[in-house]
Design a protein around this motif. Sequence first.
Motif, PDB file in Angstrom:
ATOM      1  N   PRO A  25       0.813  -1.231   0.000  1.00 46.63           N
ATOM      2  CA  PRO A  25       0.000   0.000   0.000  1.00 46.63           C
ATOM      3  C   PRO A  25       0.838   1.269   0.000  1.00 46.63           C
ATOM      4  CG  PRO A  25      -0.241  -1.206   2.065  1.00 46.63           C
ATOM      5  CD  PRO A  25       0.507  -2.093   1.131  1.00 46.63           C
ATOM      6  N   ILE A  26       1.991   1.212   0.623  1.00 42.85           N
ATOM      7  CA  ILE A  26       2.828   2.404   0.672  1.00 42.85           C
ATOM      8  C   ILE A  26       3.384   2.719  -0.704  1.00 42.85           C
ATOM      9  CG2 ILE A  26       5.005   3.300   1.571  1.00 42.85           C
ATOM     10  CD1 ILE A  26       4.353   2.115   4.174  1.00 42.85           C
ATOM     11  N   VAL A  27       3.820   1.665  -1.396  1.00 39.35           N
ATOM     12  CA  VAL A  27       4.363   1.861  -2.732  1.00 39.35           C
ATOM     13  C   VAL A  27       3.257   2.253  -3.700  1.00 39.35           C
ATOM     14  CG1 VAL A  27       5.564   0.738  -4.638  1.00 39.35           C
ATOM     15  CG2 VAL A  27       6.244   0.249  -2.302  1.00 39.35           C
ATOM     16  N   GLU A  28       2.097   1.679  -3.443  1.00 40.19           N
ATOM     17  CA  GLU A  28       0.977   1.892  -4.345  1.00 40.19           C
ATOM     18  C   GLU A  28       0.358   3.273  -4.160  1.00 40.19           C
ATOM     19  OE1 GLU A  28      -1.953  -1.192  -3.937  1.00 40.19           O
ATOM     20  OE2 GLU A  28      -1.667  -1.466  -6.092  1.00 40.19           O
ATOM     21  N   GLY A  29       0.469   3.792  -2.986  1.00 42.81           N
ATOM     22  CA  GLY A  29      -0.137   5.083  -2.701  1.00 42.81           C
ATOM     23  C   GLY A  29      -1.185   4.945  -1.616  1.00 42.81           C
ATOM     24  N   SER A  30      -0.849   5.423  -0.449  1.00 41.16           N
ATOM     25  CA  SER A  30      -1.811   5.403   0.646  1.00 41.16           C
ATOM     26  C   SER A  30      -1.482   6.577   1.543  1.00 41.16           C
ATOM     27  CB  SER A  30      -1.707   4.086   1.415  1.00 41.16           C
ATOM     28  OG  SER A  30      -0.422   3.953   1.961  1.00 41.16           O
ATOM     29  N   THR A  31      -2.228   6.701   2.611  1.00 38.12           N
ATOM     30  CA  THR A  31      -1.983   7.824   3.503  1.00 38.12           C
ATOM     31  C   THR A  31      -1.460   7.303   4.831  1.00 38.12           C
ATOM     32  OG1 THR A  31      -3.742   9.051   2.448  1.00 38.12           O
ATOM     33  CG2 THR A  31      -3.015   9.835   4.587  1.00 38.12           C
ATOM     34  N   VAL A  32      -0.347   7.851   5.259  1.00 31.55           N
ATOM     35  CA  VAL A  32       0.249   7.418   6.518  1.00 31.55           C
ATOM     36  C   VAL A  32       0.132   8.560   7.517  1.00 31.55           C
ATOM     37  CG1 VAL A  32       2.404   6.737   7.635  1.00 31.55           C
ATOM     38  CG2 VAL A  32       1.862   5.882   5.346  1.00 31.55           C
ATOM     39  N   MET A  33      -0.325   8.232   8.692  1.00 26.42           N
ATOM     40  CA  MET A  33      -0.422   9.265   9.725  1.00 26.42           C
ATOM     41  C   MET A  33       0.951   9.500  10.353  1.00 26.42           C
ATOM     42  SD  MET A  33      -3.105  10.847   9.988  1.00 26.42           S
ATOM     43  CE  MET A  33      -2.552  11.741  11.455  1.00 26.42           C
ATOM     44  N   THR A  34       1.341  10.748  10.412  1.00 27.10           N
ATOM     45  CA  THR A  34       2.575  11.066  11.126  1.00 27.10           C
ATOM     46  C   THR A  34       2.237  12.178  12.107  1.00 27.10           C
ATOM     47  OG1 THR A  34       3.294  12.913   9.748  1.00 27.10           O
ATOM     48  CG2 THR A  34       3.835  10.698   8.968  1.00 27.10           C
ATOM     49  N   LYS A  35       3.163  12.471  12.970  1.00 25.27           N
ATOM     50  CA  LYS A  35       2.823  13.493  13.953  1.00 25.27           C
ATOM     51  C   LYS A  35       2.774  14.887  13.336  1.00 25.27           C
ATOM     52  CE  LYS A  35       7.459  13.916  15.868  1.00 25.27           C
ATOM     53  NZ  LYS A  35       8.274  13.805  17.081  1.00 25.27           N
ATOM     54  N   TYR A  36       3.208  14.998  12.098  1.00 25.72           N
ATOM     55  CA  TYR A  36       3.102  16.283  11.416  1.00 25.72           C
ATOM     56  C   TYR A  36       1.878  16.362  10.523  1.00 25.72           C
ATOM     57  CZ  TYR A  36       7.878  16.350  13.003  1.00 25.72           C
ATOM     58  OH  TYR A  36       9.007  16.285  13.786  1.00 25.72           O
ATOM     59  N   GLY A  37       1.093  15.314  10.546  1.00 32.73           N
ATOM     60  CA  GLY A  37      -0.099  15.289   9.714  1.00 32.73           C
ATOM     61  C   GLY A  37      -0.055  14.116   8.762  1.00 32.73           C
ATOM     62  N   PRO A  38      -1.178  13.862   8.064  1.00 31.96           N
ATOM     63  CA  PRO A  38      -1.224  12.742   7.135  1.00 31.96           C
ATOM     64  C   PRO A  38      -0.331  12.984   5.918  1.00 31.96           C
ATOM     65  CG  PRO A  38      -3.262  14.012   7.046  1.00 31.96           C
ATOM     66  CD  PRO A  38      -2.459  14.590   8.151  1.00 31.96           C
ATOM     67  N   VAL A  39       0.358  11.933   5.496  1.00 33.83           N
ATOM     68  CA  VAL A  39       1.239  12.032   4.331  1.00 33.83           C
ATOM     69  C   VAL A  39       0.783  11.040   3.280  1.00 33.83           C
ATOM     70  CG1 VAL A  39       3.595  11.735   3.478  1.00 33.83           C
ATOM     71  CG2 VAL A  39       3.218  12.718   5.736  1.00 33.83           C
ATOM     72  N   LYS A  40       0.518  11.557   2.077  1.00 31.83           N
ATOM     73  CA  LYS A  40       0.123  10.674   0.973  1.00 31.83           C
ATOM     74  C   LYS A  40       1.375  10.165   0.266  1.00 31.83           C
ATOM     75  CE  LYS A  40      -3.120  12.838  -1.553  1.00 31.83           C
ATOM     76  NZ  LYS A  40      -3.643  14.085  -1.016  1.00 31.83           N
ATOM     77  N   THR A  41       1.399   8.881  -0.044  1.00 34.31           N
ATOM     78  CA  THR A  41       2.629   8.320  -0.594  1.00 34.31           C
ATOM     79  C   THR A  41       2.613   8.158  -2.112  1.00 34.31           C
ATOM     80  OG1 THR A  41       1.927   6.019  -0.357  1.00 34.31           O
ATOM     81  CG2 THR A  41       2.982   7.032   1.548  1.00 34.31           C
ATOM     82  N   ASP A  42       1.547   8.610  -2.755  1.00 37.87           N
ATOM     83  CA  ASP A  42       1.397   8.394  -4.204  1.00 37.87           C
ATOM     84  C   ASP A  42       2.590   8.836  -5.042  1.00 37.87           C
ATOM     85  OD1 ASP A  42      -1.216   8.964  -2.834  1.00 37.87           O
ATOM     86  OD2 ASP A  42      -1.932   8.077  -4.714  1.00 37.87           O
ATOM     87  N   HIS A  43       3.197   9.981  -4.678  1.00 34.90           N
ATOM     88  CA  HIS A  43       4.237  10.531  -5.537  1.00 34.90           C
ATOM     89  C   HIS A  43       5.642  10.322  -5.008  1.00 34.90           C
ATOM     90  CE1 HIS A  43       0.704  12.522  -7.235  1.00 34.90           C
ATOM     91  NE2 HIS A  43       1.410  12.528  -8.350  1.00 34.90           N
ATOM     92  N   ILE A  44       5.744   9.531  -3.984  1.00 36.55           N
ATOM     93  CA  ILE A  44       7.078   9.219  -3.474  1.00 36.55           C
ATOM     94  C   ILE A  44       7.751   8.255  -4.442  1.00 36.55           C
ATOM     95  CG2 ILE A  44       8.308   8.020  -1.616  1.00 36.55           C
ATOM     96  CD1 ILE A  44       6.276   9.214   0.335  1.00 36.55           C
ATOM     97  N   LEU A  45       9.022   8.475  -4.694  1.00 40.16           N
ATOM     98  CA  LEU A  45       9.764   7.589  -5.602  1.00 40.16           C
ATOM     99  C   LEU A  45      10.405   6.461  -4.789  1.00 40.16           C
ATOM    100  CD1 LEU A  45      11.158   6.950  -8.391  1.00 40.16           C
ATOM    101  CD2 LEU A  45      13.004   8.460  -7.628  1.00 40.16           C
ATOM    102  N   PHE A  46      10.173   5.232  -5.237  1.00 37.78           N
ATOM    103  CA  PHE A  46      10.781   4.097  -4.555  1.00 37.78           C
ATOM    104  C   PHE A  46      11.842   3.460  -5.443  1.00 37.78           C
ATOM    105  CE2 PHE A  46       6.712   4.671  -2.589  1.00 37.78           C
ATOM    106  CZ  PHE A  46       6.961   4.462  -1.247  1.00 37.78           C
ATOM    107  N   ILE A  47      12.991   3.241  -4.864  1.00 41.45           N
ATOM    108  CA  ILE A  47      14.036   2.514  -5.575  1.00 41.45           C
ATOM    109  C   ILE A  47      14.350   1.295  -4.711  1.00 41.45           C
ATOM    110  CG2 ILE A  47      16.358   2.590  -6.527  1.00 41.45           C
ATOM    111  CD1 ILE A  47      16.149   5.643  -6.563  1.00 41.45           C
TER     112      ILE A  47
END
Length: 478
Positions: free
Chosen positions: A315-337
């Motif tokens: 789900p993280i690679v695919e695009g999901s939302t992760v809660m962090t203490k700074y707010g929700p972070v969407k992972t859709d555009h993160i580049l994975f190598i």
Amino acid sequence: MARKKSEKEVIQELGVNEQTPREIVEELNKYIVGQDDAKKSVAIALRNRWRSRKLADDIRDDVIPKNILMIGSTGVGKTEIARRLAKLVKAPFVKVEATKFTEVGYVGRDVESIIRDLMQIAVRMVRRQKTDEVKEKAAENATERLLDILVPEPKRTQNPLSKLFGGGNDHEPVEEKAEEPADNAGREFIRKRLASGKMEDQVIDLEVADHAKPMVGMFSGSSLESMGDNLQDMISSVMPKRTRKRKVTVAVARKILEQEEAEKLIDMEEVAETAVQLAERSGIVFFDEIDKVAVKGSSSGPDVSREGVQRDILPIVEGSTVMTKYGPVKTDHILFIAAGAFHTAKPSDLIPELQGRFPIRVELKSLQKEDFEKILTEPQNALIKQYKELLKTEGLDIDFEGEAIGRIAEMAFDVNEQSEDIGARRLHTLLEKLLEDISFDAPDMVKEGKTSVSINAAYVDERLKEIAKNRDLSQFIL
Ligand SMILES: Nc1ncnc2c1ncn2[C@@H]1O[C@H](COP(=O)(O)OP(=O)(O)OP(=O)(O)O)[C@@H](O)[C@H]1O
Ligand SMILES: [Mg+2]
């Protein structure tokens, strides 16, 4: 004072590398020999970040980074590329080992912590940038506080008690006037001395915040990790701020005070918002040792957990939302190598959904004799340079003559062929063995007046040939 930058500008400056793919490859070339395909694809991926930044909003959202899978046997430079990339990119970058993670509920770190780490880095980057912006103002404020310490003025200090009991506002103007001539002169005199740098070594008492965090570690390493984070923050925010006195030089005190003042001037909420955007838009996650969580068929024992890790990564690679203490972070555009040796498992042993998320495959080649020669000498801080510098500290110059380097490279290649191919790591074992005696004797040699040693092909043969030739022996020693 520097103009305040908008959120967009901050991201612009922090998030993308301006270098062209060719320039990025050139930068990597300084450290890594060969492996052109891998360098090329990471360079393109970085450039695509820059390109998508220029797109109109509506199309940009649909342009999702193409994740990269690097495949190559052990010791050929996969992790090295990641390390160098980390220094090069201006974006938040984390490198994680897939083996560190376990399925939710097992012992180990949960996969979402990767995104939380990425956020931490993004926050640090944005904060550093903002600190830069308020630097001058913070420095001014710090100087005033230094002066308060160096020229104690009971009437001027902003002691809350004196405000409470001292009669309040109507009192102050009178005070100001009364003190002006004498005290101000003292303060100005010290200000000049401070500015001229004459007081840097003077020791003063400084009240500093006590940063001891008793809660650290209690929750880490479990899936309660994020909760632990938040809890820690909560607790430290309700606990009274503890301070203690430290004896420090003016120079050190100024640094501490500037830091404190900068923190006061920075709006942390704004930093968090900008950082979320930065991580979402520009973040890069490097999954090392991904092959170690790939399994074929069987579904018992530790494999359950490995496949579980893949399912958690998905789900993280695919695009999901992760809660962090700074707010929700969407992972859709993160580049994975991702990178892996894939000695036993193959990319096709990864769960299909995950395979599909790494459309770009690059192969890193096995290293040849010529590569070894270059690796020994060419990269910045190449192995030979490292040994030279180390021995120089003893006063001993070592020099590699003629064919010596070639012989080492050849042996490394041969031993890799005969026993196991451990890539450039073989060079480490060979060199260590080669220089063992010199390393041991160096101080004595220098004492006896010998300040240089030259290593030629004959010396290399003498030290290593027998071992390298003998397969049984080399398996243990090299
Ligand atoms: N192509 C290369 N150029 C320069 N140095 C290299 C190269 N390949 C490997 N090295 C050196 O060899 C050592 C091991 O390389 P690295 O850690 O990148 O291996 P790896 O490919 O990640 O292997 P593994 O699959 O075992 O993790 C490092 O010290 C690295 O500097
Ligand atoms: Mg590695």
